[in-house]
Design an enzyme around this catalytic site. Structure first.
Site, PDB file in Angstrom:
ATOM      1  N   SER A  54       0.801  -1.223   0.000  1.00 42.59           N
ATOM      2  CA  SER A  54       0.000   0.000   0.000  1.00 42.59           C
ATOM      3  C   SER A  54       0.836   1.276   0.000  1.00 42.59           C
ATOM      4  CB  SER A  54      -0.949   0.016   1.202  1.00 42.59           C
ATOM      5  OG  SER A  54      -0.235   0.164   2.416  1.00 42.59           O
ATOM      6  N   LYS A 126       0.996   4.409   6.984  1.00 40.76           N
ATOM      7  CA  LYS A 126       0.375   5.226   5.949  1.00 40.76           C
ATOM      8  C   LYS A 126       0.985   6.629   5.998  1.00 40.76           C
ATOM      9  CE  LYS A 126      -2.772   2.005   5.054  1.00 40.76           C
ATOM     10  NZ  LYS A 126      -2.706   1.180   3.817  1.00 40.76           N
TER      11      LYS A 126
END
Length: 243
Positions: A54, A126
């Site tokens: 990701s 993230k």
């Protein structure tokens, strides 16, 4: 009649104070090393294993990064662009409410200590897009995210969702999945996304392709759940670099 035989001297080790003998022992030094190592991991820095794609191309699957746990102490807060590690709550897929079996818990403990395995029941990495009180929406005419009215320059984004002005944007039918409804980030919360935007189950994934406000579709990284800021890639050696 006094004996001419002198009393035997004690070995040098027995002449040392008890506390010196204890602290000088291998077992004590080994235990002390574990304690210091544990304190460093708990309060200063720790390794983290990147489990998914990701965050490509910034981070690759299997990278080990060093997380600075002191980055946000003393009133400091995450800023747009920071890469953070945080413990996801139940709003995220695979939340932390279910108990783990002892074997999985032991493996996660090894991961916590070494960085060569999972680092928590549901720990994610993230990039911060916006913080408390900031307003986020998407998109500009050329498909960029907007934070507090200003477009973001996100050169790190890899394989974003499709966006074609006039044919697949926020005013067409269907709407581009890059489009997001406007939202103001709640108190003590952060909107976080993956750099591999189209392959990231991040804070905005359930809001994509919507144009009307929907507070229930967002997921947040909360201040108290942020472990720290990722600052350097430790492993593999050929990928050593700062973040």
């Amino acid at each position: 009649m006094a004996s001419d035989t002198a009393a035997p001297e004690r070995p040098p080790e027995q002449n040392r104070p008890l506390w010196r003998r204890i602290t000088g022992s291998f077992l004590f030094q080994l235990c002390a090393a574990f304690v210091v190592f544990g304190l460093v991991l708990s309060f200063v820095a720790k390794p983290y294993w990147v489990p998914s794609g990701s965050m490509e191309q910034t981070l690759q699957v299997g990278d080990r990064v060093l997380v600075n746990r002191l980055a946000y102490v003393g009133g400091a807060t995450p800023h747009t662009g920071d890469i953070v590690v945080f413990d996801a709550d139940d709003a995220w897929d695979g939340g932390t409410s279910a108990p783990e079996n002892p074997l999985k818990a032991a493996l996660r403990w090894v991961g916590e200590v070494t960085g060569f395995g999972p680092s928590g029941p549901h720990t994610l990495i993230k990039r911060v897009i916006a913080g408390p009180g900031q307003t986020v929406r998407c998109c500009t005419a050329d498909g960029r995210l907007i934070v507090d009215g200003k477009p973001l320059d996100e050169s790190y984004v890899f394989q974003d969702f499709p966006f074609q002005p006039g044919s697949l944007d926020c005013a067409t039918t269907p709407v581009s999945p890059r489009c997001l409804p406007e939202v103001t980030v709640p108190k003590d919360s952060y909107l976080v996304m993956g750099d591999h935007r189209s392959n990231s189950s991040d804070g905005a994934i359930r809001c994509r392709g919507r144009t009307t406000p929907d507070a229930g579709c967002w997921r947040w990284a909360h201040s108290e759940d942020i472990v720290g800021k990722a600052v350097v890639i430790l492993w593999p050696v050929n990928r050593w670099s700062g973040l």
